[in-house]
Design a protein around this motif. Sequence first.
Motif, PDB file in Angstrom:
ATOM      1  N   TYR A  38       0.836  -1.198   0.000  1.00 33.56           N
ATOM      2  CA  TYR A  38       0.000   0.000   0.000  1.00 33.56           C
ATOM      3  C   TYR A  38       0.876   1.255   0.000  1.00 33.56           C
ATOM      4  N   PRO A  39       0.295   2.422  -0.381  1.00 31.88           N
ATOM      5  CA  PRO A  39       1.061   3.660  -0.444  1.00 31.88           C
ATOM      6  C   PRO A  39       1.222   4.309   0.920  1.00 31.88           C
ATOM      7  N   VAL A  40       2.380   4.954   1.120  1.00 32.95           N
ATOM      8  CA  VAL A  40       2.640   5.740   2.323  1.00 32.95           C
ATOM      9  C   VAL A  40       3.353   7.024   1.920  1.00 32.95           C
ATOM     10  N   ALA A  41       3.321   7.994   2.795  1.00 30.13           N
ATOM     11  CA  ALA A  41       4.099   9.221   2.622  1.00 30.13           C
ATOM     12  C   ALA A  41       5.085   9.269   3.770  1.00 30.13           C
ATOM     13  N   ASN A  42       6.368   9.310   3.455  1.00 32.53           N
ATOM     14  CA  ASN A  42       7.371   9.372   4.519  1.00 32.53           C
ATOM     15  C   ASN A  42       8.378  10.470   4.229  1.00 32.53           C
ATOM     16  N   HIS A  43       9.453  10.518   4.995  1.00 41.32           N
ATOM     17  CA  HIS A  43      10.432  11.600   4.866  1.00 41.32           C
ATOM     18  C   HIS A  43      11.173  11.570   3.529  1.00 41.32           C
ATOM     19  N   LEU A  44      11.138  10.460   2.803  1.00 40.61           N
ATOM     20  CA  LEU A  44      11.771  10.363   1.491  1.00 40.61           C
ATOM     21  C   LEU A  44      10.813  10.727   0.355  1.00 40.61           C
ATOM     22  N   GLY A  45       9.550  10.978   0.701  1.00 37.19           N
ATOM     23  CA  GLY A  45       8.543  11.281  -0.303  1.00 37.19           C
ATOM     24  C   GLY A  45       7.575  10.124  -0.441  1.00 37.19           C
ATOM     25  N   PRO A  46       6.746  10.124  -1.468  1.00 37.23           N
ATOM     26  CA  PRO A  46       5.764   9.055  -1.634  1.00 37.23           C
ATOM     27  C   PRO A  46       6.451   7.727  -1.925  1.00 37.23           C
ATOM     28  N   ARG A  47       6.011   6.674  -1.262  1.00 36.81           N
ATOM     29  CA  ARG A  47       6.579   5.344  -1.432  1.00 36.81           C
ATOM     30  C   ARG A  47       5.479   4.295  -1.391  1.00 36.81           C
ATOM     31  N   MET A  48       5.768   3.132  -1.950  1.00 35.87           N
ATOM     32  CA  MET A  48       4.912   1.956  -1.859  1.00 35.87           C
ATOM     33  C   MET A  48       5.639   0.983  -0.933  1.00 35.87           C
ATOM     34  N   VAL A  49       4.932   0.472   0.068  1.00 31.24           N
ATOM     35  CA  VAL A  49       5.549  -0.451   1.012  1.00 31.24           C
ATOM     36  C   VAL A  49       4.840  -1.806   0.968  1.00 31.24           C
ATOM     37  N   VAL A  50       5.610  -2.826   1.297  1.00 33.54           N
ATOM     38  CA  VAL A  50       5.046  -4.146   1.572  1.00 33.54           C
ATOM     39  C   VAL A  50       5.379  -4.405   3.027  1.00 33.54           C
ATOM     40  N   CYS A  55       2.909  -8.025  12.340  1.00 33.98           N
ATOM     41  CA  CYS A  55       3.911  -7.363  13.196  1.00 33.98           C
ATOM     42  C   CYS A  55       4.384  -6.027  12.628  1.00 33.98           C
ATOM     43  N   PHE A  56       3.905  -5.631  11.441  1.00 36.28           N
ATOM     44  CA  PHE A  56       4.249  -4.375  10.750  1.00 36.28           C
ATOM     45  C   PHE A  56       5.726  -4.262  10.387  1.00 36.28           C
ATOM     46  N   HIS A  57       6.397  -5.398  10.185  1.00 37.63           N
ATOM     47  CA  HIS A  57       7.779  -5.426   9.704  1.00 37.63           C
ATOM     48  C   HIS A  57       7.797  -4.993   8.236  1.00 37.63           C
ATOM     49  N   HIS A  58       8.739  -4.099   7.867  1.00 39.70           N
ATOM     50  CA  HIS A  58       8.876  -3.663   6.469  1.00 39.70           C
ATOM     51  C   HIS A  58       9.544  -4.774   5.667  1.00 39.70           C
ATOM     52  N   VAL A  59       8.873  -5.241   4.635  1.00 36.77           N
ATOM     53  CA  VAL A  59       9.470  -6.216   3.734  1.00 36.77           C
ATOM     54  C   VAL A  59      10.169  -5.475   2.598  1.00 36.77           C
ATOM     55  N   SER A  60       9.520  -4.428   2.064  1.00 39.09           N
ATOM     56  CA  SER A  60      10.156  -3.619   1.020  1.00 39.09           C
ATOM     57  C   SER A  60       9.554  -2.221   0.998  1.00 39.09           C
ATOM     58  N   VAL A  61      10.367  -1.279   0.530  1.00 38.41           N
ATOM     59  CA  VAL A  61       9.942   0.108   0.327  1.00 38.41           C
ATOM     60  C   VAL A  61      10.460   0.513  -1.050  1.00 38.41           C
ATOM     61  N   THR A  62       9.546   0.869  -1.963  1.00 33.41           N
ATOM     62  CA  THR A  62       9.926   1.209  -3.335  1.00 33.41           C
ATOM     63  C   THR A  62       9.270   2.513  -3.765  1.00 33.41           C
ATOM     64  N   ARG A  63       9.798   3.079  -4.829  1.00 33.46           N
ATOM     65  CA  ARG A  63       9.167   4.262  -5.426  1.00 33.46           C
ATOM     66  C   ARG A  63       7.914   3.825  -6.176  1.00 33.46           C
ATOM     67  N   PRO A  64       6.859   4.635  -6.153  1.00 32.58           N
ATOM     68  CA  PRO A  64       5.640   4.251  -6.868  1.00 32.58           C
ATOM     69  C   PRO A  64       5.840   4.267  -8.382  1.00 32.58           C
ATOM     70  N   GLU A  65       5.214   3.313  -9.029  1.00 34.32           N
ATOM     71  CA  GLU A  65       5.205   3.242 -10.494  1.00 34.32           C
ATOM     72  C   GLU A  65       4.017   4.057 -10.996  1.00 34.32           C
TER      73      GLU A  65
END
Length: 86
Positions: A38-50, A55-65
Motif C-alpha cells: 500500500y502507499p505511504v508518505a514518509n520523509h523520502l517522499g511518496p513510497r509503496m511499502v510491503v 507485526c508491521f515489519h517492512h518487507v520492502s519500500v519502493t518508489r511508486p510506479e
Amino acid sequence: MAVDRLLFPRPETPRVYVERHRVDGVCAHCGAEALARYPVANHLGPRMVVKCQACFHHVSVTRPEPDDHWPAWRAPARDWPSSRVS
C-alpha cells in the motif's frame, strides 16, 4: 473560499483509508503470511511499502510506479525531462 478547499475537499466518508492489497509471501520477522502492499508518505517522499500486517515489519519500500497512481496529486509533468531556459 480558500484554495485548500478547492484542492482537497472535505471527505464524504467518516474515515479516510487506503486499500491494502494482499501480497504472496511470508514475513521474515514473524513468519506470518499476512503481507500487504500500500502507499505511504514518509520523509523520502511518496513510497509503496510491503509490510507484514501481523507485526508491521517492512518487507520492502519502493518508489511508486505510474500504475500505482500515488500520490494522487502528482503533477502531470513530473516525469518530463527538464530544459534550460535561455
